[in-house]
Design a protein around this motif. Structure first.
Motif, PDB file in Angstrom:
ATOM      1  N   ARG A   1       0.832  -1.200   0.000  1.00  0.00           N
ATOM      2  CA  ARG A   1       0.000   0.000   0.000  1.00  0.00           C
ATOM      3  C   ARG A   1       0.867   1.252   0.000  1.00  0.00           C
ATOM      4  NH1 ARG A   1      -3.841   0.391   4.591  1.00  0.00           N
ATOM      5  NH2 ARG A   1      -5.411   1.119   3.133  1.00  0.00           N
ATOM      6  N   ARG A   2       0.358   2.319  -0.590  1.00  0.00           N
ATOM      7  CA  ARG A   2       1.061   3.597  -0.635  1.00  0.00           C
ATOM      8  C   ARG A   2       0.075   4.717  -0.285  1.00  0.00           C
ATOM      9  NH1 ARG A   2       4.273   0.228  -0.954  1.00  0.00           N
ATOM     10  NH2 ARG A   2       6.110   0.036  -2.307  1.00  0.00           N
ATOM     11  N   ARG A   3       0.618   5.761   0.298  1.00  0.00           N
ATOM     12  CA  ARG A   3      -0.220   6.939   0.542  1.00  0.00           C
ATOM     13  C   ARG A   3      -0.595   7.572  -0.788  1.00  0.00           C
ATOM     14  NH1 ARG A   3      -0.513   8.814   5.785  1.00  0.00           N
ATOM     15  NH2 ARG A   3       1.000   7.921   7.257  1.00  0.00           N
ATOM     16  N   GLU A   4      -1.803   8.122  -0.828  1.00  0.00           N
ATOM     17  CA  GLU A   4      -2.259   8.837  -2.009  1.00  0.00           C
ATOM     18  C   GLU A   4      -2.982  10.101  -1.584  1.00  0.00           C
ATOM     19  OE1 GLU A   4      -6.211   7.023  -3.647  1.00  0.00           O
ATOM     20  OE2 GLU A   4      -4.947   5.327  -3.026  1.00  0.00           O
ATOM     21  N   THR A   5      -3.100  11.027  -2.508  1.00  0.00           N
ATOM     22  CA  THR A   5      -3.764  12.296  -2.195  1.00  0.00           C
ATOM     23  C   THR A   5      -5.253  12.070  -2.005  1.00  0.00           C
ATOM     24  OG1 THR A   5      -2.112  13.522  -3.457  1.00  0.00           O
ATOM     25  CG2 THR A   5      -4.187  14.645  -2.977  1.00  0.00           C
ATOM     26  N   CYS A   6      -5.754  12.473  -0.841  1.00  0.00           N
ATOM     27  CA  CYS A   6      -7.166  12.293  -0.498  1.00  0.00           C
ATOM     28  C   CYS A   6      -7.737  13.641  -0.060  1.00  0.00           C
ATOM     29  CB  CYS A   6      -7.317  11.287   0.644  1.00  0.00           C
ATOM     30  SG  CYS A   6      -6.632   9.657   0.314  1.00  0.00           S
ATOM     31  N   PRO A   7      -8.982  13.915  -0.374  1.00  0.00           N
ATOM     32  CA  PRO A   7      -9.583  15.170   0.066  1.00  0.00           C
ATOM     33  C   PRO A   7      -9.803  15.171   1.572  1.00  0.00           C
ATOM     34  CG  PRO A   7     -11.238  13.759  -0.935  1.00  0.00           C
ATOM     35  CD  PRO A   7      -9.921  13.077  -1.154  1.00  0.00           C
ATOM     36  N   ALA A   8      -9.838  16.345   2.144  1.00  0.00           N
ATOM     37  CA  ALA A   8     -10.071  16.471   3.582  1.00  0.00           C
ATOM     38  C   ALA A   8     -11.412  15.890   3.988  1.00  0.00           C
ATOM     39  CB  ALA A   8      -9.977  17.938   3.999  1.00  0.00           C
TER      40      ALA A   8
END
Length: 514
Positions: free
Chosen positions: A264-271
Motif C-alpha cells: 500500500r502507498r499513501r495517495e492524495t485524499c480530500p479532507a
C-alpha cells in the motif's frame, strides 16, 4: 538594582452576563491586586481560578459562559476567590421538553482544495496510518499477543518499511462475562468495529483461545464463515504442540498480512475523508477559553471541507445538553442525544453515583469548580456545526459532519470507543498535562496554557495558551491546528508517537461479569 515590576493583572470574562472571571496571570495574583477598573482581590487567586466581579449573595447564582455553574453556599464579596467548596452543584437540565433542532445552521460556507496523504481502503474509507492489528477474542491470550507483537516489531517489521506499526487490540473481555446480557452489545460491537478501523487496512488477525464465550468469528462482522476462518488462529487447535508452535503459526499469518500491507502507498485524499475525534483530559479553567474553542474552530473547518468530527464524553455534555439539542439537524437526532443522556443517567444511578463524580482533583486544582463548568468548556470542542448524527457506544460512524459519539469521559475509554467508531486521528486538549497517546491512531495534544506548552515542550504539539494572552486569536490557532491535522494525517508524527507513549485500549463494558 531595579525593583521587579509587578505583572499587569489579567482576567478573562467570557460573557457579558458573567459575574465571575478567571485570573490569567501565570502563578496567579496576590490579595490586594488592583485591576484597571478598580476591582481589588480580597484573596490570593491562583491562575485559572475564579474571582467574583460583584457581590454574590448566599444562594445566588454563580455565572460563567453566560450560564449558571453553581449556587453560592454563602455570601461571596466582590474580589473574592471562588473555590469549589463555595459553590453548590445546580440541578442537571431536565431532559423533557428541551428544544430540538431549533437553531438555524450557522453560515459556514464549504471550503475546498484541502488534502492529505492517506491510505485508501477497498470500502472507500481512508486511514491515516498503515498498521497491522492483531485482535484478541478473549483476555486469556493477551500475554501471547504481547509476546508475538514484540517479535514482529523486532524481526518482521524492518522487512516491510511501508507498514507503520503492529498493534495488539488488547482488552479485558471475552469470557467470564454475561455474554447475552443486553448491555453486552456495547463491548461486543466495540471489539467488532475496532477491527474495521480504517487504519488497519482490512488486514486484522484474530487470536482466540478456543473455549471463550465470545467466539473469534464474531469479531469479524460481514465475513462469511470460511473467510473469517482464514483470519483466525485458535491456541487450543490440536495442531499446535507447544508454545513455540503457536508463536510460529501466528508469525506466519502475520507475515502474510504484512506483505499485503507493505504494497500500500499513501495517495492524495480530500479532507472530506478525515474522521477526527476530539477529546479533553487533565482539563483546567482555560480549556473552555483557549484550546477547546480552537479545536471547535478546526472542527468546523473539517466539517466545512466535508469531513467527519466526533465529540464524546457524556458526563461532560450532560450539563450543557440544553445547548446541544437545538443544534441537531432534525428532531430525530435531537431525541437521540437525549436518549444517550438518559441511558447514562440510569447507568450512573445503578452504580449509586451521579455526575458529581466528575471532575477530578486535578481539574479542580486547575480552577474547575464542578462538572457544570467543565461541561460548558468541554462542548466548545464541537464548534458551531449542526450535529448530524448520534452514535451509541461502540457504533460505527456512517454519516459525515459533526457527530456526537456517546462514550464515558475517561480518557483511555473514550479514545478506545472513538477508535471503534472509526476515528483515524484524535485531537486532545489538556491544561494540567498528560502523556496520553494511542498506538492505533495519532494523537495531537493541544495545551491550554503557554506555561504547560513550555514546560512540556516535547509532549505538547500545539500551544493554544497564546489565545489567553492575546498573542493569537481562536481563529488563528484553529487554522494552525487544521493544517497540523492534515500534516499528521499525512504521516507526520506527533510527540506521543515519537516517544512511543501509547495507552492500553480500554473497552467500555457496562454489562455484568460472572
Amino acid at each position: 538594582m531595579t525593583e521587579t515590576q509587578a505583572p499587569t493583572p489579567l482576567r478573562i470574562k467570557l460573557d457579558a452576563r458573567d459575574n465571575v472571571a478567571i485570573v490569567a496571570n501565570s502563578g496567579g495574583l496576590p490579595a490586594g491586586t488592583v485591576f484597571d477598573d478598580g476591582l481589588t482581590l480580597v484573596d490570593a487567586v491562583p491562575q485559572g481560578h475564579k474571582v467574583a466581579l460583584e457581590d454574590i449573595a448566599a444562594g445566588g447564582s454563580v455565572i460563567r459562559y453566560g450560564e449558571v455553574i453553581g449556587i453560592a453556599v454563602k455570601a461571596l464579596p466582590k474580589g473574592s476567590w471562588i473555590t469549589e467548596f463555595l459553590v453548590d452543584l445546580p440541578a442537571a437540565p431536565a431532559l423533557a421538553d428541551l428544544p430540538l433542532a431549533t437553531r438555524p445552521a450557522p453560515d459556514l460556507p464549504p471550503i475546498e482544495g484541502y488534502t492529505f496523504q492517506g491510505y485508501r481502503n477497498a470500502d472507500g474509507s481512508v486511514g491515516t496510518r498503515n498498521i497491522l492489528a492483531i485482535s484478541e477474542s478473549v483476555q486469556c491470550v493477551a500475554g501471547v499477543v504481547d509476546h508475538v507483537v514484540a517479535i514482529i516489531k523486532a524481526e518482521l517489521l524492518p522487512k516491510y518499511p511501508n507498514v507503520d506499526d503492529v498493534v495488539g487490540l488488547g482488552h479485558a473481555y471475552g469470557c467470564g462475562v454475561a455474554i447475552n446480557a443486553p448491555a453486552a452489545i456495547i463491548p461486543i460491537r466495540s471489539l467488532q468495529n475496532l477491527t474495521l478501523n480504517p487504519n488497519f487496512g482490512g488486514e486484522v488477525l484474530v487470536i482466540g483461545l478456543g473455549c471463550e464465550k465470545l467466539q473469534p468469528e464474531r469479531l469479524l462482522p460481514g465475513k462469511t464463515a470460511d473467510a473469517a476462518a482464514g483470519d483466525i488462529l485458535s491456541l487450543q487447535d490440536e495442531k499446535f504442540v507447544g508454545f513455540q508452535a503457536m508463536v510460529a503459526g501466528i508469525l506466519e499469518m502475520a507475515e502474510e498480512r504484512l506483505k499485503r500491507l507493505n504494497e500500500r502507498r499513501r495517495e492524495t485524499c480530500p479532507a472530506s475523508d478525515l474522521v477526527v475525534g476530539v477529546q479533553c483530559g487533565g482539563s483546567d479553567a482555560f480549556s473552555g477559553v483557549t484550546a477547546n474553542p480552537a479545536i471547535g474552530f478546526a472542527s468546523d473547518l473539517i466539517v466545512r471541507a466535508g469531513g467527519t468530527v466526533m465529540f464524546s464524553e457524556v458526563t461532560e455534555v450532560r450539563d450543557a445538553v440544553h445547548l446541544m439539542t437545538p443544534r441537531a439537524v432534525n428532531a430525530e437526532v435531537g431525541r437521540a442525544i437525549l436518549r444517550e443522556m438518559a441511558w447514562y443517567d440510569r447507568y450512573l444511578a445503578e452504580g449509586e453515583t451521579d455526575r458529581s463524580a466528575n471532575p477530578s482533583p486535578g481539574n479542580k486544582k486547575g480552577g474547575l469548580a464542578n462538572v457544570v463548568e467543565k461541561a460548558l468548556g468541554s462542548i466548545a470542542k464541537s464548534g458551531k456545526s449542526p450535529i448530524a448524527a448520534v452514535l451509541s457506544p461502540g457504533e460505527r460512524a456512517t454519516t459525515k459532519g459533526m457527530i456526537f459519539a456517546a462514550t464515558p469521559a475517561s480518557d483511555f475509554v473514550c479514545g478506545t470507543q472513538q477508535l471503534a467508531s472509526g476515528m483515524t486521528l484524535q485531537v486532545f486538549s489538556t491544561g494540567r498535562g498528560t502523556p496520553y497517546g494511542l498506538a492505533a491512531a495519532p494523537v495531537i495534544k493541544v495545551a491550554t496554557r503557554t506555561d504547560l506548552a513550555k514546560r512540556w515542550h516535547d509532549l505538547m504539539d500545539l500551544d493554544a495558551g497564546r489565545i489567553a494572552t492575546g498573542e493569537a486569536t481562536i481563529e488563528e490557532v484553529g487554522w494552525e491546528l487544521f493544517r497540523l491535522i492534515l500534516e499528521v494525517a499525512s504521516g507526520r508524527k506527533p510527540w506521543s508517537d515519537q516517544w512511543g507513549l501509547h495507552n492500553a485500549l480500554t473497552i467500555f463494558n457496562p454489562a455484568p461479569i460472572t
